[in-house]
Design an enzyme around this catalytic site. Structure first.
Site, PDB file in Angstrom:
ATOM      1  N   CYS A   1      55.795 -13.665  56.880  1.00 28.77           N
ATOM      2  CA  CYS A   1      56.479 -14.178  55.698  1.00 28.77           C
ATOM      3  C   CYS A   1      55.524 -13.915  54.537  1.00 28.77           C
ATOM      4  O   CYS A   1      54.538 -14.637  54.372  1.00 28.77           O
ATOM      5  CB  CYS A   1      56.782 -15.663  55.827  1.00 28.77           C
ATOM      6  SG  CYS A   1      57.436 -16.368  54.300  1.00 28.77           S
TER       7      CYS A   1
ATOM      8  N   CYS B   1      55.760 -16.945  51.733  1.00 28.83           N
ATOM      9  CA  CYS B   1      55.168 -18.265  52.020  1.00 28.83           C
ATOM     10  C   CYS B   1      54.678 -18.242  53.458  1.00 28.83           C
ATOM     11  O   CYS B   1      53.700 -17.549  53.753  1.00 28.83           O
ATOM     12  CB  CYS B   1      56.129 -19.410  51.699  1.00 28.83           C
ATOM     13  SG  CYS B   1      57.856 -19.173  52.146  1.00 28.83           S
TER      14      CYS B   1
ATOM     15  N   CYS C   1      57.236 -18.800  56.414  1.00 27.39           N
ATOM     16  CA  CYS C   1      58.414 -19.096  57.232  1.00 27.39           C
ATOM     17  C   CYS C   1      58.177 -18.681  58.683  1.00 27.39           C
ATOM     18  O   CYS C   1      57.636 -17.604  58.934  1.00 27.39           O
ATOM     19  CB  CYS C   1      59.632 -18.383  56.660  1.00 27.39           C
ATOM     20  SG  CYS C   1      59.996 -18.925  54.990  1.00 27.39           S
TER      21      CYS C   1
END
Lengths: 218, 209
Positions: free
Chosen positions: B114, B117, B119
């Site tokens: 990710c 961020c 995820c």
């Protein structure tokens, strides 16, 4: 930061290692419990982390970003006052207290999750195999400087639709209280050579999940 | 708005600067304040921590992979609609509301990141490891996945293409690693023990029996 140079090696770690500092589990738990109050959604909280000052974003560890964003959100949403946060003011009972996550409800709340698919929205404009070009900028089109999930490294590039994911909440709207504005969501595959000047291998690909308004026919 | 420069009635733009800088003290200050305001129950925090420390973790995902290796019908169902297939095993939940399973073969190796961020499919794999959340992994996995794999001790043949899945939406990806040679006689429990967390992110391979 996808594609950025200069970050050094990735350091593997054993599977049983869940936390790295004594305060990490508490940081995670207090963030989830505060989120359960319903004063913001997941897109708002992601945006709050991204909206930290760039030097803070670079310098803070992962959970430090969570904590700073949580404090900022609590004040921005009038859940706590700056005086309460600094300790200058005596904490007052919150009207949101009725929504407090109870220990007995934790397993159900975590198991329930928060699906992002929604009924309605525009019809799908693309299907598997279609060539698409991403919009040429990785900015929010509705709110200047706002939240988006279009990574900079994939802006303005041509890929192909790999699969449809149904219709999902648009983070660019949801992060700014503009409603769900659901759109078709697609997995879009890009050849490594379409993204990088020096791809490692001609057959490699990167797949991104992208909303319909991020895409145009190519 | 979380970041409204026009409104200074709430104090600084970044109220977190009002908290002590030291993270452990920040957590304590926030928890204490929210508890005193009636917004957080410390016992609920303990329950959340217990869930991710002891109840939800990569062994859940390993059970899914072991079933996919041994039950052709389950494998087909998993590749068709992983959310439903794993929900039947009780593995639905927060950060796993929309699951897609991607299967490694001799020609394609899947890897998940990710870049925006961190995820990650929590109900199947638990809380992401530190490296998954690191700047180095987020920056490099999309641009030079083979160099990153080498740092995990994995070298792929040139005929295997790498497909990196950047989790930019709420879809969470589970990599189904290749079943190792020599695992034919093993039952599901023994097979699941071969499935490492890293192999389900695509940064490792299932271990040989």
């Amino acid at each position: 930061m996808g594609g950025r140079f200069g970050d050094g090696a990735v350091v593997p770690e054993p599977e049983g290692e869940v936390w790295h500092e004594e305060w990490h589990p508490r940081a995670l738990a207090v963030t989830l419990a505060a989120g359960a109050l319903g004063a913001w959604n997941i897109d708002v909280s992601r945006h709050a982390r991204e909206a930290l000052r760039p030097p803070d974003y670079a310098r803070f560890s992962y959970y430090e970003k969570w904590l700073a964003a949580l404090a900022d959100l609590l004040v921005a949403r009038d859940v706590v006052s700056p005086g309460e946060l600094s300790g200058a003011a005596e904490p007052s009972q919150s009207p949101l207290a009725a929504k407090k996550l109870q220990a007995a409800d934790v397993p159900a709340a975590l198991a329930r999750g928060g699906p992002a698919d929604r009924p309605g929205g525009p019809d799908p404009a693309f299907g598997p195999g279609d060539a698409v070009r991403t919009r040429p900028f990785s900015e929010n089109r509705m709110v200047e400087g706002g939240h988006t999930r279009m990574p900079a490294y994939a802006a303005g590039r041509v890929g192909r639709i790999l699969r449809r994911h149904g219709t999902h909440v648009l983070p660019d709207a949801s992060a700014h209280d503009l409603g769900d504005r659901p759109e078709p969501l697609y997995a879009v595959a890009f050849p490594a050579a379409a993204l990088w000047a020096h791809p490692e291998h001609p057959g490699d690909e990167v797949v991104l999940d992208l909303w319909q308004s991020y895409l145009e026919p190519a | 708005m979380p970041h409204d420069h026009s409104d200074h009635s709430h104090g600084p733009d970044h109220p977190h600067t009002l908290l002590p800088p030291e993270p452990a003290l920040r957590v304590r200050a926030l928890e204490t304040l929210l508890e005193r305001k009636g917004l957080v129950d410390p016992a609920a925090l303990d329950a959340i921590i217990d869930t991710y420390e002891n109840r939800i973790g990569p062994r859940g995902g390993a059970q899914v992979v072991a079933r996919a290796w041994t039950e052709p019908e389950f494998r087909a169902a998993l590749l068709e609609d992983a959310t439903a297939a794993v929900a039947d095993m009780g593995l639905y939940g927060r950060q796993g509301e929309h699951i897609v399973a991607v299967e490694n073969t001799g020609t394609v190796h899947n890897m998940v990141v990710c870049t925006l961020c961190s995820c990650y499919p929590w109900p199947l794999l638990g809380i992401p490891p530190g490296w998954y959340k690191s700047d180095a992994y987020r920056a490099r996995a999309v641009r030079e996945p083979r160099k990153v794999l080498a740092e995990f001790g994995v070298t792929l043949p040139r005929e295997t293409a790498v497909r990196v899945w950047d989790s930019t939406a709420e879809v969470r990806y589970l990599v189904v690693p290749r079943r190792p040679e020599g695992a034919e006689g093993l039952d599901k429990e023994a097979l699941a023990a071969l499935v490492t967390r890293d192999s389900m992110i695509g940064c490792g391979l299932a271990v040989n029996p």
